[in-house]
Structure formats: C-alpha cells, structure tokens
Design an enzyme around this catalytic site. Structure first.
Site, PDB file in Angstrom:
ATOM      1  N   GLU A 293      82.851  48.320  34.428  1.00 25.16           N
ATOM      2  CA  GLU A 293      81.707  48.810  35.051  1.00 25.16           C
ATOM      3  C   GLU A 293      81.235  46.959  36.171  1.00 25.16           C
ATOM      4  O   GLU A 293      80.016  47.695  35.961  1.00 25.16           O
ATOM      5  CB  GLU A 293      81.240  49.765  34.785  1.00 25.16           C
ATOM      6  N   PRO A 294      81.385  46.395  36.337  1.00 26.17           N
ATOM      7  CA  PRO A 294      81.270  45.679  36.631  1.00 26.17           C
ATOM      8  C   PRO A 294      80.436  45.834  38.042  1.00 26.17           C
ATOM      9  O   PRO A 294      80.587  46.176  39.611  1.00 26.17           O
ATOM     10  CB  PRO A 294      82.036  43.941  37.439  1.00 26.17           C
ATOM     11  N   GLY A 295      79.079  46.128  38.321  1.00 27.10           N
ATOM     12  CA  GLY A 295      78.726  46.392  39.530  1.00 27.10           C
ATOM     13  C   GLY A 295      77.382  44.299  40.328  1.00 27.10           C
ATOM     14  O   GLY A 295      78.469  43.334  41.260  1.00 27.10           O
ATOM     15  N   ARG A 296      76.482  43.900  39.603  1.00 27.72           N
ATOM     16  CA  ARG A 296      76.637  42.575  40.286  1.00 27.72           C
ATOM     17  C   ARG A 296      77.285  41.278  40.343  1.00 27.72           C
ATOM     18  O   ARG A 296      77.775  41.164  41.470  1.00 27.72           O
ATOM     19  CB  ARG A 296      75.096  41.763  39.176  1.00 27.72           C
ATOM     20  N   ARG A 333      63.058  42.649  43.166  1.00 24.89           N
ATOM     21  CA  ARG A 333      63.553  41.822  42.045  1.00 24.89           C
ATOM     22  C   ARG A 333      62.649  41.026  41.480  1.00 24.89           C
ATOM     23  O   ARG A 333      62.219  40.848  40.043  1.00 24.89           O
ATOM     24  CB  ARG A 333      65.091  41.985  42.028  1.00 24.89           C
ATOM     25  N   TYR A 337      61.141  41.817  37.620  1.00 26.90           N
ATOM     26  CA  TYR A 337      61.690  41.671  36.909  1.00 26.90           C
ATOM     27  C   TYR A 337      61.706  40.462  36.981  1.00 26.90           C
ATOM     28  O   TYR A 337      61.896  39.452  35.433  1.00 26.90           O
ATOM     29  CB  TYR A 337      62.987  42.157  36.582  1.00 26.90           C
ATOM     30  N   CYS A 364      52.058  44.084  52.414  1.00 28.28           N
ATOM     31  CA  CYS A 364      50.924  44.069  51.756  1.00 28.28           C
ATOM     32  C   CYS A 364      50.258  43.698  50.685  1.00 28.28           C
ATOM     33  O   CYS A 364      50.080  45.268  50.087  1.00 28.28           O
ATOM     34  CB  CYS A 364      50.140  44.998  52.912  1.00 28.28           C
ATOM     35  N   GLU A 365      50.789  42.891  49.354  1.00 31.80           N
ATOM     36  CA  GLU A 365      50.474  42.717  48.318  1.00 31.80           C
ATOM     37  C   GLU A 365      50.662  41.628  47.618  1.00 31.80           C
ATOM     38  O   GLU A 365      51.715  40.690  47.591  1.00 31.80           O
ATOM     39  CB  GLU A 365      51.480  43.420  47.290  1.00 31.80           C
TER      40      GLU A 365
HETATM   41  N1  LLP Z   1      77.847  50.953  34.383  1.00 33.25           N
HETATM   42  C1  LLP Z   1      76.441  51.286  33.777  1.00 33.25           C
HETATM   43  C2  LLP Z   1      76.776  52.530  33.227  1.00 33.25           C
HETATM   44  C3  LLP Z   1      75.533  51.043  33.946  1.00 33.25           C
HETATM   45  O1  LLP Z   1      73.964  51.364  34.068  1.00 33.25           O
HETATM   46  C4  LLP Z   1      75.031  49.534  34.962  1.00 33.25           C
HETATM   47  C5  LLP Z   1      73.634  49.113  35.890  1.00 33.25           C
HETATM   48  C6  LLP Z   1      76.703  48.977  35.509  1.00 33.25           C
HETATM   49  C7  LLP Z   1      77.672  49.830  34.551  1.00 33.25           C
HETATM   50  C8  LLP Z   1      76.476  47.696  35.876  1.00 33.25           C
HETATM   51  O2  LLP Z   1      76.167  46.918  35.874  1.00 33.25           O
HETATM   52  P1  LLP Z   1      75.946  45.381  36.555  1.00 33.25           P
HETATM   53  O3  LLP Z   1      77.386  45.062  36.025  1.00 33.25           O
HETATM   54  O4  LLP Z   1      75.746  45.009  37.711  1.00 33.25           O
HETATM   55  O5  LLP Z   1      75.014  44.082  35.656  1.00 33.25           O
HETATM   56  N2  LLP Z   1      68.247  46.854  39.223  1.00 33.25           N
HETATM   57  C9  LLP Z   1      68.760  45.905  38.125  1.00 33.25           C
HETATM   58  C10 LLP Z   1      69.847  46.464  36.973  1.00 33.25           C
HETATM   59  C11 LLP Z   1      69.773  47.406  36.812  1.00 33.25           C
HETATM   60  C12 LLP Z   1      71.426  47.849  36.262  1.00 33.25           C
HETATM   61  C13 LLP Z   1      71.676  49.254  35.837  1.00 33.25           C
HETATM   62  N3  LLP Z   1      72.657  49.334  35.424  1.00 33.25           N
HETATM   63  C14 LLP Z   1      68.361  44.359  38.517  1.00 33.25           C
HETATM   64  O6  LLP Z   1      68.123  44.456  39.696  1.00 33.25           O
HETATM   65  O7  LLP Z   1      68.992  43.473  37.585  1.00 33.25           O
END
Ligand code: LLP
Length: 437
Positions: A293-296, A333, A337, A364-365
């Site tokens: 499950e890649p997102g980023r 971010r 973080y 404003c922060e």
């Molecule tokens: N699968 C599950 C179950 C997850 O909880 C997540 C991310 C992903 C896949 C995708 O992860 P990735 O491949 O994108 O790293 N807002 C934070 C990141 C929160 C991620 C939450 N879960 C940031 O900006 O770094």
C-alpha cells in the site's frame, strides 16, 4: 548539480533559467493559475505506479499494489491509478465515495480505519469493496451485523500489530504496542480477533495485514514485521486461520532533501518478497497473495508546490525570513513532524545560492515555517520571485485546512508540455457555502 532525487522525473531548467516540469514552464503556469499552486507531473505519477507494479510482480506475480489514498487523491488522480491497474486503500466514507464517483473497480478497494462508523461500513458493504481491513473487536461485531443484514459474506483482513518499531517520527509510527491501530499479537488480542472473525458467519477471513509507520527508511523493520506476523499466522493454522492474503502495508520513503536517499523501490520489493517467501517456506505456509500500500512514494515525488514571495524580514545576526503566500494551511508537515524540504527559486534556477534564509508561510502562527535555514540565491523584493518546494505531492493537500480562511490552492496536472487544471482554486464564496446564518 541538479537535484533530480527531490524533483519530478521531468524537471528541467529551461532556456529562461526557469524550472520546468512536464515540459511546462513553472513561471508561465503561475501566470495562468496564480499562486500558491500545486503541480503534479503525470509522467512521474505513472512511472511510480509502474515501477511499484514491475518491481513487485517481477519477483512475485501474485501481488496487488494498492495506492493509499490518504496520501492525496482527487478524481483525476484516482482515474490514473485505475488506469495503471492499481488497487486503492481508502480510510473514510469520503475516500470511498470519491472512488465510487469515478467507478474505481470496487473489488480492488481495501477499506481501512481504526474507527469506521456504522454508516461507513454499510456504504462499504453495499458498494461491494474487495476487502474490509478489521481493526478492532467493535468492528467485528458491527460488520458481522451489517453483512448479515445485507445477506452477504464480506471478505476481510485483520490488521494486527506486531510491536515492531520502524524508527520514524512518533506521530507516524503505527505498528508498536502503544498505538491506536491494529490488534496486538503480544497481548493476545490478535489471536482473539482471529477466533471471533472465523466464528462470524458473515465474515470471510482472507488473511492478515500490518502497517508499521511512515516513512520507513530502513529495510529491517519490514523483515522483522513480516517474520512476526507470519509466525503468528503459522501458530493459528490449527485454529482455522488460512493465510490466503498478506499485507505489510506501505511506508516506503522518498527523498525530501538532497541528502535523504531511501532504498530504491526494487530493494523494498526484494526485501519484502524474499522475507515473505523464505518465512512461508520455513513455516510450511502456502504462499499468500501479497498486497502493498504505497501512498507517499507514488504521489510525493510527483508534486511540487509553488509560492510567491511577498515580504521579507531580516533580523541582523539572527535570521532572515522570506514570507510566501501559502504555508501551514496547504502543508502542515513541517509544523507537525519537523519535516524538512528543499526549496528552489523557480524563476532563477541558474543563480548561485549564497544566502541562508527561512521560508515562512502567511498564517497567523509562529510555527508556520515551511523550510528553516535553506541556502538560496538572494531573494528580490520585487514580488516576482517564486519558491518551489518539491516532494509536496503526498500528505500536503490531503491534510490541508482553511486556517485563517485562506482558500485551498488549485492543482494542475502537467504532461508533455500541456497543463490541465484538475482542481480549481477555492474561492471565498466556496468557503462560506456550508455556513448558515
Ligand atoms: N497503509 C496503511 C494502513 C497506512 O496507515 C498508511 C499510512 C499507508 C498504507 C501509506 O503509507 P505511505 O506509503 O504513504 O507511507 N501524515 C503523515 C503520514 C501518515 C501515514 C498514515 N498511514 C505524513 O505526512 O508523513
């Protein structure tokens, strides 16, 4: 040297000394669409989808690559993911509704979340999502009732927590014991959940899922997590757990700065596939279907945020602030973080960087700082300089807010010299549409 690792694949410096992406001059794009502006490079997006698919399926054909929508999704992007044959990880009724609106194949949808509501679960069951990833005992009971009412047997995975630390920011760590996510293997909750799901008449347990956190720059946490979860699966074979499917989640890292070099996608694939196949063999488990499950790592490198410089403030001997027309409303971010980014002066890419400055937002922060202490060419006071922040495609717009009632920025998709607006700029009127006097 041109820092290709942080910019989209098609990034170039054109004859005018401007940053160009997807064959489009950034300065020209901002003249047409204004600032702040988010630019997504279609070539990079598709290339990342294809690279994940190729690197995993060439080693292990029985793999689904499911894009984690939470990183950022809108209808135009979701269509691209559908065309690229990806699955989709959704975590809310909203993300699910978006996928339905573009007819994303429902069997390729994984519905996640630690507190899915009754309404969301009904929506998911009725729309026939491929898998619901169970995250609590509460959900087991609720989903059994909903599936029974719908006279269906819902395919599910159980999200377990392996107590493995991926050494990332504490706010984005999920697979340790003290986490709101997942059913812990260590406490016995995961075992009890497997028993409850296998006993539930309207739930069909297909396998196990875990996700350690994000971004994960090391390979070892994946190895450890896979070992722990497969060992757990093997221990429950006698109790009716058939591991047909297995997912180590997402978390694949990207370069936010020139110095940050994550493992190549192929190395993550090699590690995950090798560990999984070796452990399955050792434990006598059948090889399961693998889902990642890649997102980023898909949208992150494809996106660039562009801002216009306004006021500057020099505090002699302390710091020089360069303020831009966006900030924590479109990218929280750094504030949340301590995330680091690179910055470029998009209209003067060939000029020598000589001055260390801090790029501040307009909110404003005091914590509204986009990039602290970055070396840039001297910034002009003529209001013409543009700051481009790369690696902004993931978790910026998806976490955007209307703080201070600043409108959210538009998004342009660029490819082969042409640009398409895939989200228009929010207006003040849009912001007030929901309010009732
Ligand atoms: N699968 C599950 C179950 C997850 O909880 C997540 C991310 C992903 C896949 C995708 O992860 P990735 O491949 O994108 O790293 N807002 C934070 C990141 C929160 C991620 C939450 N879960 C940031 O900006 O770094």
């Amino acid at each position: 040297m041109f820092p290709h690792n942080v910019l989209p694949d098609t990034a170039e410096i054109n004859d005018l000394g401007h940053l160009s992406i997807g064959g489009c001059d950034i300065v020209a794009l901002t003249q047409e669409f204004g600032t702040p502006l988010y630019i997504f490079d279609e070539f990079t997006l598709r290339n990342r989808c294809q690279t994940f698919t190729k690197e995993f399926t060439s080693r292990y054909p029985n793999t689904t690559v499911a894009y984690a929508s939470k990183a950022f999704v809108n209808p135009a992007l979701a269509k691209i993911f559908a065309e690229e044959g990806l699955g989709l990880d959704v975590v809310s009724g909203g993300e699910l509704a978006l996928s339905q609106a573009i007819d994303f194949p429902s069997e390729r949808i994984y519905f996640h979340g630690n507190n899915k509501s009754r309404e969301e679960l009904i929506q998911a069951v009725n729309s026939k999502v491929g898998r619901i990833v169970i995250d609590s005992f509460h959900e087991i009971a609720l989903l059994e009732e909903i599936s029974a009412n719908a006279k269906t047997k819902q395919d599910v995975l159980i999200r377990v927590s392996p107590s493995v630390d991926p050494h990332t920011h504490s706010k984005t760590t999920t697979g340790t014991l003290d986490s709101k996510f997942g059913l812990s293997i260590d406490t016995g909750d995961a075992h009890r959940a497997v028993t409850a799901v296998t006993n539930a008449e309207h739930l069909n347990l297909r396998g196990l899922h875990f996700h350690l956190g994000s971004p994960i720059f090391e390979l070892e946490p994946y190895e450890l997590g896979i070992e722990v979860v497969l060992q757990f699966a093997a221990s429950l074979r006698e109790e009716g757990l058939e591991l047909k499917e297995f997912s180590p989640g997402g978390g694949f890292a990207i370069s936010y700065t020139r110095e940050q070099v994550p493992p190549p996608i192929g190395t993550y694939a090699e590690t995950i596939v090798n560990t999984m196949t070796q452990e399955c063999e050792r434990l006598g488990l059948e090889l399961p279907h693998l889902t990642i499950e890649p997102g980023r790592a898909i949208t992150g490198p494809a996106g660039v945020a562009v801002y216009k410089v306004g006021s500057t403030k020099n505090i002699e001997g302390v710091r020089k602030y360069i303020s831009v027309d966006g900030g924590m409303g479109d990218n929280i971010r750094p504030a949340l973080y301590e995330a680091r980014y690179e910055a470029f002066v998009a209209n003067r890419m060939n000029e020598k960087a000589t001055e260390t400055v801090t790029i501040a937002g307009k909110y404003c922060e005091s914590g509204d700082i986009l990039v602290k202490d970055v070396l840039l060419p001297p910034i002009g006071t003529d209001g013409l300089d543009l700051i481009a922040i790369p690696a902004s495609g993931a978790y910026c717009l998806s976490m955007a807010s209307n703080y201070n009632l600043n409108p959210k920025p538009p998004i342009v998709l660029v490819n082969n010299g042409s640009s398409h607006l895939i989200r228009r700029r929010e207006t003040y009127k849009d912001q007030m549409l929901l309010d009732v006097l």
